[in-house]
Design a protein around this motif. Structure first.
Motif, short mmCIF file in Angstrom:
data_model
loop_
_atom_site.label_atom_id
_atom_site.label_comp_id
_atom_site.label_asym_id
_atom_site.label_seq_id
_atom_site.Cartn_x
_atom_site.Cartn_y
_atom_site.Cartn_z
N PRO A 75 23.46 -56.98 46.19
CA PRO A 75 23.36 -57.98 45.15
C PRO A 75 22.41 -57.55 43.82
O PRO A 75 21.48 -57.29 44.07
N GLY A 76 23.10 -57.93 42.68
CA GLY A 76 22.62 -57.53 41.38
C GLY A 76 22.39 -55.81 41.12
O GLY A 76 21.37 -55.39 40.57
N SER A 77 23.34 -55.34 41.82
CA SER A 77 23.05 -53.73 41.69
C SER A 77 23.25 -53.23 40.32
O SER A 77 22.48 -52.22 40.02
N LEU A 78 23.87 -53.56 39.41
CA LEU A 78 24.11 -53.42 37.83
C LEU A 78 22.42 -53.38 37.44
O LEU A 78 22.01 -52.59 36.79
N GLU A 79 22.14 -54.66 37.58
CA GLU A 79 20.50 -54.72 37.07
C GLU A 79 19.56 -53.85 37.76
O GLU A 79 18.82 -53.27 37.27
N LEU A 80 19.67 -53.58 39.02
CA LEU A 80 19.12 -52.66 39.91
C LEU A 80 19.08 -51.37 39.28
O LEU A 80 18.03 -50.48 39.01
N ALA A 81 20.39 -51.03 38.82
CA ALA A 81 20.55 -49.54 38.48
C ALA A 81 19.95 -49.36 37.04
O ALA A 81 19.23 -48.23 36.64
N ARG A 82 19.95 -50.37 36.23
CA ARG A 82 19.34 -50.38 34.94
C ARG A 82 17.81 -50.39 35.22
O ARG A 82 17.22 -49.63 34.07
N THR A 83 17.34 -50.88 35.95
CA THR A 83 15.93 -50.89 36.24
C THR A 83 15.24 -49.52 36.55
O THR A 83 14.33 -49.00 35.95
N VAL A 84 16.20 -48.98 37.43
CA VAL A 84 16.05 -47.39 38.19
C VAL A 84 15.88 -46.66 37.02
O VAL A 84 15.22 -45.71 36.71
N ARG A 85 17.00 -46.70 36.18
CA ARG A 85 17.07 -45.68 34.87
C ARG A 85 15.97 -45.85 33.99
O ARG A 85 15.55 -44.90 33.53
N SER A 86 15.66 -47.30 33.80
CA SER A 86 14.40 -47.41 32.80
C SER A 86 13.21 -46.89 33.31
O SER A 86 12.25 -46.34 32.36
N GLU A 87 13.27 -46.84 34.52
CA GLU A 87 11.52 -46.21 34.97
C GLU A 87 11.74 -44.90 35.04
O GLU A 87 10.79 -44.19 34.76
N ILE A 88 12.87 -44.27 35.47
CA ILE A 88 12.85 -42.49 35.32
C ILE A 88 12.54 -42.52 33.83
O ILE A 88 11.79 -41.51 33.71
N GLU A 89 13.11 -42.97 32.85
CA GLU A 89 12.95 -42.70 31.34
C GLU A 89 11.48 -42.99 30.95
O GLU A 89 10.99 -42.17 30.18
N ALA A 90 10.87 -44.18 31.50
CA ALA A 90 9.45 -44.23 30.99
C ALA A 90 8.52 -43.41 31.88
O ALA A 90 7.55 -43.16 31.39
N CYS A 91 8.93 -42.94 32.73
CA CYS A 91 7.80 -41.56 33.61
C CYS A 91 8.43 -40.27 32.69
O CYS A 91 7.77 -39.28 33.30
N GLY A 92 8.99 -40.34 31.79
CA GLY A 92 9.30 -38.92 31.22
C GLY A 92 10.60 -38.34 31.64
O GLY A 92 10.84 -37.19 31.33
N GLY A 93 11.31 -38.89 32.48
CA GLY A 93 12.42 -37.91 33.20
C GLY A 93 13.66 -38.36 32.37
O GLY A 93 13.92 -39.03 31.54
N THR A 94 14.55 -37.29 32.57
CA THR A 94 15.90 -37.45 31.96
C THR A 94 17.11 -37.60 33.20
O THR A 94 17.10 -37.08 34.15
N VAL A 95 18.06 -38.62 32.96
CA VAL A 95 18.75 -38.99 33.78
C VAL A 95 20.21 -38.02 33.49
O VAL A 95 20.65 -37.92 32.32
N ALA A 96 20.54 -37.43 34.64
CA ALA A 96 21.45 -36.13 34.36
C ALA A 96 22.34 -35.95 35.47
O ALA A 96 21.94 -36.26 36.66
N PRO A 97 23.84 -35.59 35.47
CA PRO A 97 24.54 -35.50 36.57
C PRO A 97 23.92 -34.56 37.71
O PRO A 97 23.08 -33.53 37.13
N ALA A 98 24.68 -34.45 38.73
CA ALA A 98 23.91 -33.44 39.82
C ALA A 98 24.02 -32.06 39.42
O ALA A 98 23.19 -31.26 39.85
N ARG A 99 25.17 -31.40 38.82
CA ARG A 99 25.56 -30.21 38.48
C ARG A 99 24.27 -29.85 37.39
O ARG A 99 23.62 -28.61 37.63
N GLU A 100 23.94 -30.60 36.71
CA GLU A 100 22.61 -30.34 35.62
C GLU A 100 21.25 -30.21 36.18
O GLU A 100 20.47 -29.62 36.14
N VAL A 101 21.25 -31.22 37.40
CA VAL A 101 19.93 -31.15 38.02
C VAL A 101 19.80 -29.92 38.82
O VAL A 101 18.61 -29.50 38.87
N LEU A 102 20.84 -29.54 39.51
CA LEU A 102 20.66 -28.23 40.17
C LEU A 102 20.88 -26.86 39.57
O LEU A 102 20.73 -25.79 39.92
#
Length: 255
Positions: free
Chosen positions: A227-254
């Motif tokens: 329940p609330g998965s969209l907001e949950l995903a937004r929360t996770v993404r914003s926290e990744i970025e707040a920690c200095g990370g970059t959200v990227a697809p699997a191929r780029e990560v590896l």
């Protein structure tokens, strides 16, 4: 630091939808698309591929057991041959739909009971990974760290991207707590943010018992049926970025 953010998507069928896939596709970097057995249908699969292509999101097959009523979470007795063919059937279906839109699959992520059953049988896991490699040796296998699926994939030369589940409780053995138990699904934004930050900064998670255990992963999974998965995903993404990370697809990560 590049981190993949993935979600199981297209997990409805016909007029039925589990979440706002359109909005969620704009937040995640990898989509695990249901392939018609536990959920999904050809039209929905094609729509998910189109959306992923538009947003630059990695496309992955999300095969499950043939059990719509149980959403693929109930174990159904099948032998090794049946399990192998169910995986190949679903992988082939999504691959064809993707190729028709001039994109290719990047990964495979097993759903619920199917993944649990494969993880219990090293011989079965090895057999299936060999066939997956025959279909596409460049596919990345999504797996929680330390699982049989991970080792089987590595043994046959496939790449593996390990997962951390932001919305599920872990036990002291590093296993997911059953959804049937209290507090197994985490929905509170503050708690999710704290878990993501702990994972990113310390490489660990606090278990449901209160212990701190290490987590080896480069991708965070958000379940679209939470329940609330969209907001949950937004929360996770914003926290990744707040920690200095970059959200990227699997191929780029590896890469």
């Amino acid at each position: 630091m590049k981190i993949d953010l993935n979600s199981d998507m297209g997990e409805g069928f016909g007029v039925y939808k589990v979440c706002d896939d359109e909005q969620l596709m704009g937040v995640v970097s990898s989509a695990n698309i249901a392939c018609g057995f536990h959920a999904g249908d050809p039209e929905m699969m094609a729509r998910m591929v189109r959306l992923a292509k538009q947003h630059g999101v990695g496309i992955g097959a999300h095969p499950g057991l043939s059990d719509r009523l149980g959403f693929g979470r109930r174990e159904i007795p099948v032998d090794a041959e049946e399990m192998e063919q169910q995986v190949l059937y679903q992988l082939g279906a999504l691959s064809a739909i993707a190729r028709a839109q001039e994109v290719s699959l990047s990964h495979i992520s097993f759903h619920a009971a199917m993944g649990n059953m494969i993880n219990r049988e090293p011989a079965l896991a090895g057999r299936i990974m060999q066939k997956v490699k025959m279909i596409d040796p460049d596919l990345i296998v999504f797996s929680m760290p330390g699982m049989t699926i991970e080792q089987a994939a590595l043994d046959c030369g496939l790449k593996v991207l390990n997962l951390f589940l932001a919305d599920r409780a872990y036990d002291v053995k590093g296993q997911l707590v059953s959804r049937k138990l209290p507090n197994s699904v985490i929905k509170d934004e503050t708690k999710v943010r704290a878990r993501v930050r702990q994972f990113l900064e310390k490489g660990s998670v606090t278990t449901i018992e209160g212990d701190v255990i290490p987590v080896r992963a480069k991708s965070i999974l958000v379940h679209s049926d939470t329940p609330g998965s969209l907001e949950l995903a937004r929360t996770v993404r914003s926290e990744i970025e707040a920690c200095g990370g970059t959200v990227a697809p699997a191929r780029e990560v590896l890469a």
